[in-house]
Motif scaffolding. Sequence first.
Motif, PDB file in Angstrom:
ATOM      1  N   GLU A 177       0.850  -1.186   0.000  1.00 12.92           N
ATOM      2  CA  GLU A 177       0.000   0.000   0.000  1.00 12.92           C
ATOM      3  C   GLU A 177       0.893   1.247   0.000  1.00 12.92           C
ATOM      4  N   ASN A 192       0.560   7.845   2.501  1.00 10.05           N
ATOM      5  CA  ASN A 192      -0.357   8.911   2.075  1.00 10.05           C
ATOM      6  C   ASN A 192       0.370  10.063   1.376  1.00 10.05           C
ATOM      7  N   ASP A 193      -0.412  10.909   0.754  1.00  9.34           N
ATOM      8  CA  ASP A 193       0.138  11.963  -0.099  1.00  9.34           C
ATOM      9  C   ASP A 193       0.844  13.065   0.682  1.00  9.34           C
ATOM     10  N   LYS A 194       0.664  13.127   1.995  1.00  4.21           N
ATOM     11  CA  LYS A 194       1.428  14.098   2.782  1.00  4.21           C
ATOM     12  C   LYS A 194       2.917  13.780   2.718  1.00  4.21           C
ATOM     13  N   GLY A 230      -3.016  10.360  10.499  1.00  2.00           N
ATOM     14  CA  GLY A 230      -2.279  10.707   9.295  1.00  2.00           C
ATOM     15  C   GLY A 230      -0.948  11.350   9.644  1.00  2.00           C
TER      16      GLY A 230
END
Length: 625
Positions: A188, A191-193, A246
Amino acid sequence: MEKAEKQYDKYEYIDAQETYLKVVKKGYKSAELYKNLGNSYYFNSQFDEALKWYEDLMVSFPEEVEPEYYFRYAQTLKSAERYEDADTYMDKFFAANKEDERGRLYKKEPDYLNRIDFQSGRFEIENSSINSSSTDFGTAFYGNYVVFSSSRDTSTFKKTIHQWNEEPFLDLYKTTYNPTNGELSEIEKLNDKINSKFHESTPIFTKDGKTIYFTRNNYSNSRFGTDSKKTNRLKIYRSYKNTQGGWTTPQSLSINDDQYSTAHPALSTDEKTLYFSSDMPGGEGQSDIYAVAINADGSLGEPKNLGKRINTEGKETFPFISTSGDLYFSSDGHIGLGGLDVYVTNLNPETKEEELVVNIGKPVNGTEDDFAFIVDEGSKRGYFSSNRAEGKGKDDIYSFLQLEDLKSFCEITLTGVVTDKDTGDLLAGTKVSIYDSSNNLLKSYVVGPDAFYSHKVKCGSKYFVRAEKEEYATGEELVNTPEETKTLETPLLLEKKIKSAKIGDDLGKILALSPIYFDFDQSYIRSDAAVELAKVIEVLEQYPDMKIDIRSHTDSHGDDSYNLWLSEQRAKSTIKYMVDKGIDANRLSGKGYGESQGVNDCGNESNCTKDEYQLNRRSEFIIVK
C-alpha cells in the motif's frame, strides 16, 4: 559534444549516453569522451558498460588518465570478477596518490578477498516477492510493516520521468511484515502528505511509530529548489503522526542546504542522534556519514563527520544502527567485491578489533551495488537492496536470515588443564569461570574427566580465569591477550585447603614455598627468604608438637670443606632467625650438607649458569615429629 556535455552536467545520463554514442559512431575519440561516457554508466551503476569505456580510455589515452579513473576502472574490473587486473590498477592508484585512504586501505589489506571469504556464508538470502520490474529499495521497519521506496507506477496518470535513469520518481510504500519468516505482503502506498511528485526514499521511524524521517528531492511548499548550478539536491524531511492517524506536512531539517545533499537518515538506539549521508563541504570524500544530536525540543545540533575510520574519499552512504549499537553502511571506498558493499563497525569501540570496518561478506555483498542493509537482531531477519543481474528490476529488495554472528579476525583461545598443585592429579568436576576486566562473568564450565577447559575471547584484552573446587583453595590467573590469533595455554594449579603431612616430608614442598636462597658466600637471611620462613613459623605455631630438621645446602663454588662449613652456618642462621621469632629451640635441629646433595649436575668443574648454581643454595624443612 557540446549537447552531450550539457546533458551530462545536468545528470541527464541516459540522454548524454545516447548523444555520446552517436559521436563515437562517427569515429570521434577523446579522453574526455571516454571519461564522460564511462562515468555516465558508472554513476548509474552500469559497471559492465562503464568497463568498456574506461578500458578504451586506459589503452588510447594513458597519459591523460587522472588517478581517480584508475580507481573507477578497478571497481568496474571487480564487477567483472577480474580481481587480479583490478589489483593492478589499485596499485597504480596508490602509487599516484599515496594519501588517498582508499589506496591505503587496499595496501594495508592485500589479502582482502580471503578476508571477505572468511566472513562469507553467514546469511541466507532470497529475492523478495514484493519486487517489481522497476526500482525497489531502501527498507525500514515500521511496527507490523516494512516501508520501502519504489518507482513502480501505480497512479492513473503517467508519473514524471527522472532523466538520470529514465524511470518514474520514487514513492514510499508499506507492506505487511511477518517477523517469523520475513515474508512481505499487501502493498500500500503511504499517504500523499509524505509522497510528492518527486523522489521519496529511505525512511526511518521512531520506535513508537509517531515520527518519520525520510529522503526527498529539495521540494517544499510546491517550490523546487536548486543549487547554484540549477541542480536539485536531496534533503531529509521529518513528519509527525497527527491525531487522526495521518501525517503532518513534512518539514525540511536544519541540516539541509540547497547547495548539497543530505540523505538516508538513521536513528541511534536511544533516538537522540540522527545519522545520515551527505556531500556537504569539508567531508572526506564524495559522500560521508555524519551524526547530529536531536535535542529534546526536536531541534538539531551541529553535524559531526564520523571521521576517517569510517569515511573515505569515495562514497559512504545508507547508514543503519542496529539495536546493539553497530553501524552498518555501504561504501565503495573500503575494500570490497565491486560497486557498493555493506560494512559493519562498532560505533563506540573499546578494543582495536572493534575499531575495524568489516565487509560482511557474500552472499549479501557481490560484484554490483549492495546497500540499504537493515536487521532485526532479535529475529536475525532483515533486508538489503541490490542491483545484481538476477533481480526482477533495476534495484531489488532481498530478505535474509542471519545464520551466524560476525567472525572475529583476531581470536584467542584460552585453554588449560586443572590439576592438584602438589600431586599433579587431574581435578575433574572443577568449576572454571572466565571474567572480563570489569569482573563480568562471560562463561562457566564444569570440567570433565580430562579436567580440560577451552574458551574463545577477544584479542588485546584482559581476562581472569578462576577455578573453584570443594576442598581446594580458589585459584585465579590473570591473562592479557595479544593482538594476534593464537591459543594461550593457561594451566590452573589448585592447592588443597587442608594437606596431610608425615614424618620425612619436606614442609617447604607441602607449603609450596619459594626456595630459601642465600646470596653467594653469605649466610644472612634475605628479605625474600624471611617471607617464606614466616610461613614455616606460622605452621609451627599452629602445631606445637611438630619438630623439624633444617637442612642447608650450598653450590659447588669454592672448597668442599669451606662449603660444608658455610652450609652449617646457614642452617644455624635459619634456626636462630626462627628462635628469635618465638619458636622453641628444642623443636628445631639443623645440619649443613655443603655441596654433597645438589639438585642438578652443577658440581665441581661444571660450567653452569648463575641461576643454575643458585638452585643448589637452598634450605629444606624435614618433619621429624
